[in-house]
Design a protein around this motif. Structure first.
Motif, PDB file in Angstrom:
ATOM      1  N   TYR A   1      -3.465   2.710  -7.286  1.00 34.76           N
ATOM      2  CA  TYR A   1      -3.556   2.759  -5.899  1.00 34.76           C
ATOM      3  C   TYR A   1      -5.048   2.302  -5.420  1.00 34.76           C
ATOM      4  N   SER A   2      -4.985   1.235  -6.259  1.00 41.33           N
ATOM      5  CA  SER A   2      -6.895   0.456  -5.832  1.00 41.33           C
ATOM      6  C   SER A   2      -6.965  -0.108  -5.055  1.00 41.33           C
ATOM      7  N   GLU A   3      -5.383  -0.348  -4.085  1.00 36.12           N
ATOM      8  CA  GLU A   3      -5.674  -1.216  -2.633  1.00 36.12           C
ATOM      9  C   GLU A   3      -5.158  -0.228  -1.325  1.00 36.12           C
TER      10      GLU A   3
ATOM     11  N   CYS B   1       3.223   2.562  -4.061  1.00 35.68           N
ATOM     12  CA  CYS B   1       4.077   1.477  -3.838  1.00 35.68           C
ATOM     13  C   CYS B   1       3.755   1.335  -1.961  1.00 35.68           C
ATOM     14  N   GLY B   2       2.901   0.879  -1.450  1.00 31.49           N
ATOM     15  CA  GLY B   2       2.672   0.265  -0.809  1.00 31.49           C
ATOM     16  C   GLY B   2       2.395   1.508   0.232  1.00 31.49           C
ATOM     17  N   GLY B   3       1.947   2.124   0.869  1.00 25.52           N
ATOM     18  CA  GLY B   3       1.783   3.265   1.222  1.00 25.52           C
ATOM     19  C   GLY B   3      -0.050   3.942   0.876  1.00 25.52           C
ATOM     20  N   LEU B   4      -0.364   4.471   1.851  1.00 24.96           N
ATOM     21  CA  LEU B   4      -2.232   5.158   2.135  1.00 24.96           C
ATOM     22  C   LEU B   4      -1.879   6.203   0.880  1.00 24.96           C
ATOM     23  N   ILE B   5      -0.315   7.117   1.566  1.00 30.52           N
ATOM     24  CA  ILE B   5      -0.392   8.280   1.352  1.00 30.52           C
ATOM     25  C   ILE B   5       0.764   8.867   1.427  1.00 30.52           C
ATOM     26  N   GLY B   6       1.456  10.071   0.804  1.00 24.84           N
ATOM     27  CA  GLY B   6       2.998  10.012   0.816  1.00 24.84           C
ATOM     28  C   GLY B   6       4.013  10.714   0.305  1.00 24.84           C
ATOM     29  N   GLU B   7       4.291  11.172  -0.648  1.00 24.27           N
ATOM     30  CA  GLU B   7       5.585  11.678  -0.944  1.00 24.27           C
ATOM     31  C   GLU B   7       6.791  12.222  -0.507  1.00 24.27           C
TER      32      GLU B   7
ATOM     33  N   ASN C   1       5.785  -0.972 -14.318  1.00 26.91           N
ATOM     34  CA  ASN C   1       4.583  -1.689 -13.951  1.00 26.91           C
ATOM     35  C   ASN C   1       3.368  -0.948 -14.226  1.00 26.91           C
ATOM     36  N   GLN C   2       3.458  -0.051 -15.451  1.00 25.55           N
ATOM     37  CA  GLN C   2       2.928   0.175 -16.628  1.00 25.55           C
ATOM     38  C   GLN C   2       3.085  -0.208 -17.562  1.00 25.55           C
TER      39      GLN C   2
ATOM     40  N   THR D   1      -0.280  -3.241 -12.676  1.00 25.49           N
ATOM     41  CA  THR D   1      -0.250  -3.892 -11.928  1.00 25.49           C
ATOM     42  C   THR D   1       0.561  -2.920 -10.232  1.00 25.49           C
ATOM     43  N   SER D   2      -0.036  -3.633  -9.399  1.00 26.34           N
ATOM     44  CA  SER D   2       0.716  -3.189  -8.180  1.00 26.34           C
ATOM     45  C   SER D   2       1.259  -3.928  -6.864  1.00 26.34           C
TER      46      SER D   2
END
Lengths: 346, 346, 346, 346
Positions: free
Chosen positions: A9-11, A204-210, A285-286, A322-323
């Motif tokens: 979640y770095s980007e 996984c590609g979003g800014l926020i949200g589950e 990815n971990q 990785t992301s």
């Protein structure tokens, strides 16, 4: 630092989301999840679940989802069963207990629960003096990078039904699990085999949200009250709706997850070729390679990652994540440095 | 529908935020509020508060802020005092009680607390059999559009100090309060007179986010645990940091709030000129004119708003809310329609 | 059934209590613990503690004492550390978690905590994402019959002070621990080495009641609010005061406990002579001999006890508990039957 | 002091209880409410309720009963409706909120709820943002001495059924209500018209204990877990069973209550004859005469009572409570003193 493999979640988020947020910015929308983007997201999720009767709610984060769900579906004397490595047990600052519930834990080698490891917790004595297990909490992918097979999930689901337990899947990294090389599970399988699960956008590609998905209709009534009561009903639900509306269009989220997995697998494969072993199977990815402490010290100068666990012989397991946004050239650069350094050290 | 005056969260956010989110999207940032944008936001808030020792935490929404703060600073037998109209009392689905605490309420004509109305709640008998008041909760602007003067806040602050009470301001619409035509309070005044408050972005130009500001250093220790435990510590804190970093640059948030207020004041002034009265003083961006039910029925065809309260003589108070994004032409159009319709109906 | 060794609360109470209840029945007394008998009990406890600054509160039972104490002294993100066998972990139906707190557990062979077993729980990572340990919970005697030495308590106390932890002793069977043959701890030692503890009457000669003793003055303020809030402030506090007033007169409680211990030790000694081994050291009034299942089946016809744990070779550990009221002839009868049966079975 | 009218728990208990405790003291009994005395008490209650399907649980006190019941039957977003004077609202130190639930209150002149006063609380808006009322809490007799008629209870019961609400009666002084001069309600009526209620022993001849009666079978499952979890499952349940076994033999409890009422009525009648008025109707054993402050000052020298409320013209309402143990000569002595003093003061 050249690149951080510390987390996924770095980007920011996939550009499609920002673009649509910008395009629709001045459209007036209803608040609290009644906007058109949320409706669009819900429709996409129902389609992927192949189960129109599921109910979908979008909330900000994983801990929030966990505490709302467990707080809603457990009576005060009922417990949740989790792996010792489960996120709710270790990394939520007592969030579940703060809703009044005990977590009963099971030690596991790989972060995964099975009927055999759950069974002993069901034999309680004496009645009324102990908590009563009601929910089985699993994470897919797990906190240590492993994934469940369809058979494993089916066995758990059957066992839960036989024992009047609900099966709840923490899907903060569900997209990665379902896009992993060895995966044989679909989102429709998850919707069919669990009672509640969530699908995470943050990692996984979003800014926020589950996206919380309640697959069992008998659990759906009044759920929005719990969301509101825990402070999770957001005025501008459009922000959350947009994440899923865009990420689920043309399967984007799962393509992004597949990229994240591929980057991790590339690292894993080459580290194996260099002779390194792993703390747990490298499935998503971990990954958790075991490296000499001297190598770790050198690598830390240019790369970010987390030293997970001290191991014998001056080695440690590290966690590399990785992301969707990890550039392949950063992976190659990292692998090149490992190669050079480990040759030098030998 | 031509335009909705239902709330101030119908639109997205100020374009500066989306632009910077886009520009910085692929920069890797630390998670959980340790990103550079959050640091920038915190610095801006400290400057506005003129009090470098304040501690700042960004969370998603107002109910979340309220339950984290009250859950953190109240012992289990301590209560919070609020106006009957207070958001925590009426519109949070029991969120505060769910953290284990009683809300003691005071009826008010205007949504504002005073030392005189609080005093009777401090005389408890017998000791140990009742809750013990510890926090005074006020909203500025209030849930019914009114604002506090500096003198009123000073009196409350003094009273609280004398009675070992903490003063906590819900600032979901603090920007509007501080930008209201009759306001004489600064953010530095708020930081000096309260023990804890928050400054909301959601309703004033942001997509999401409230900045909790703990002005009393003795309350700051370990606060982040409470945030995590309530599920409010977000992985991508950059999203929250960005809202405040952009909205506090060159005072943007307060200019946006002033616009929201001006639009409401324009409506209020012209409705007064047309002879209408108001349920509460029209001081900020939420106004409560009393209109004939027939007029309300006609207006509802083209405009969104909330019918707040039935009044005598076939009239009702309605709630009209304007925002930073309300176009003046929509206001003019609405006023024109009111004028035409009310002339026709007379 | 000839006699039950199932627990130490099968009989009523020492006759002195009933006699004084009867004698003073029509004296009017203040309610809620302000009666003269409670004052008398408190004075006796202070004398035994050799620490006049302790604060004493009488409540009905052990689970109630545990949940009041832990609910009072833990902040919501703080945890309590306990042995896996701890009563709060296994036999209170989630009472502690229902107050919002996590129990962190340590496996032990003998039910006792040590600095070495606690230490690993103090190394948390990452900060704010985990609970923060604050209280160490020990039981003396433990749930499996063992007792702490003075050196062990001193080491724990020192360790707790060094690590900013509170030491809390569950003393439901403290009288038995302090009257055990190998004990070297006094009540004054307990008052000096712990921050909070309680002394139980229910299992040692009383009908009901545990005396909570807060030895650390900084923890005493407002404690009665917690008692009231959990429903534990009884109108007729005289009933509780009387238990302790009578049981602490001339050391009665400790003599009763010594009798309970002697009865268990007599059984233990003779079982050892017959060649039986024990699951845990037989130190107080709860003993856990390992017997052949065939013998257990025969004994169950005339005697009540609890089959604790299946063991290899068709044996099981059973729990035998004696009390202040156990007649020596019942013990002798039981031992005689064991002897006859085991000779017959061999 | 000559006599205290401060409360109805100043004396011990009816001698029959002490006698039987003494007689059966050394009989071994099962723990946790499985003793023969509890079984006897349960049978007696079922008979009085004329409803064999009720479930009965004995707990120590009223606050404990209230918090267990409301904590068990309310979901976290559901509220309980009570009169402002309700015990749960004013005198339980936030016990109900500590279980996570909001109390919604109604102002009343006489401490009694009616469908008309409850109705406005059912009209909530907007959905999900407010709590959802689920239980109506009433006390009989009320905290201010009044009692419900059968018609009033029937109307409430019907209203609750129509609105999906549960009706819960706090019966800490139910024996007094059912033995009051104007009462037309039986225990069987209460069992038929409420969903849950309790019958108190503490204030009517017992040392300790309230009998929770769950009349609605759909609410009975697993209730004992809640009792254990709140620390209310007592090892020596015999103590509680004995209270009710003895008090319900030959209607003793109701005769004792009738005596308490008669003593209060005697005082009330003579005070009325002396020209004094009352704050609330004097219907049971708690009466609230309004007396001159000078008279109160004189009476306080010899008699204990509680000054309830300042009234105009230098008068105050005082609370006088009589009990099963109040000797008639103390009442006569008190009345004589009032007469003499008020003649002297006039």
């Amino acid at each position: 630092m050249l690149y951080s493999f510390t987390n996924d979640y770095s980007e920011g988020c996939h550009p499609n989301i920002l673009q649509r947020l910008t395009e629709t910015n001045f459209t007036q929308q209803a608040g609290y999840g009644n906007d058109q983007f949320t409706l669009e997201a819900v429709a996409a999720i129902k389609t992927l679940c192949q189960k129109p009767e599921v109910e979908v709610h979008l909330v900000a984060g994983g801990t929030l989802a966990n505490l709302i769900i467990l707080g809603a579906f457990l009576k005060s004397y009922e417990s949740v069963i989790a792996a010792e490595t489960g996120h709710i047990n270790n990394h939520e600052a007592g969030a579940i207990e703060a809703t009044g519930h005990k977590i009963e834990t099971v030690p596991t080698p790989d972060g995964k629960l099975t009927p055999a490891t759950i069974q002993p917790l069901l034999n309680k004595f004496p009645e009324f003096h102990t908590v009563k297990p009601r929910i089985v909490y699993i994470s897919n992918s797990t906190e240590i990078g492993t994934i469940y097979t369809k058979q494993e999930l089916t066995d758990l689901s059957t066992f839960c039904k036989q024992n009047n337990l609900l099966l709840f899947m923490d899907g903060a990294r569900l997209a990665m699990a379902l896009s992993a090389p060895t995966n044989d599970v679909s989102l429709a399988d998850v919707a069919s085999l669990t009672d509640i699960f969530y699908l995470g956008a943050t990692k996984c590609g979003g800014l926020i949200g589950e996206a919380i998905i309640i697959t069992d209709p008998s659990l759906q009534k009044d759920f929005k009250y719990y969301i509101k009561q825990r402070g999770a009903l957001m005025a501008k639900g459009r922000l959350f709706g947009m994440q899923f509306a865009e990420l689920l269009r043309h399967n984007l989220m799962f393509e992004l997850a597949a990229h994240a997995n591929q980057m991790a697998q590339k690292i894993a494969t080459q580290l194996q070729e260099l002779g390194f072993t792993f703390l747990t199977p490298a499935q998503s990815n971990q990954i958790f390679p075991i490296l000499p402490d001297t190598l770790i010290a050198e690598l830390s100068k240019n790369y970010g990652f987390f030293v997970w666990k001290k191991m014998p012989e001056n080695k440690s397991a590290v966690r590399l994540i990785t992301s969707w946004a990890t550039p392949e050239e950063k992976v190659d650069q990292f692998l090149q440095e490992v190669k050079v350094l480990s040759e030098k050290q030998n």
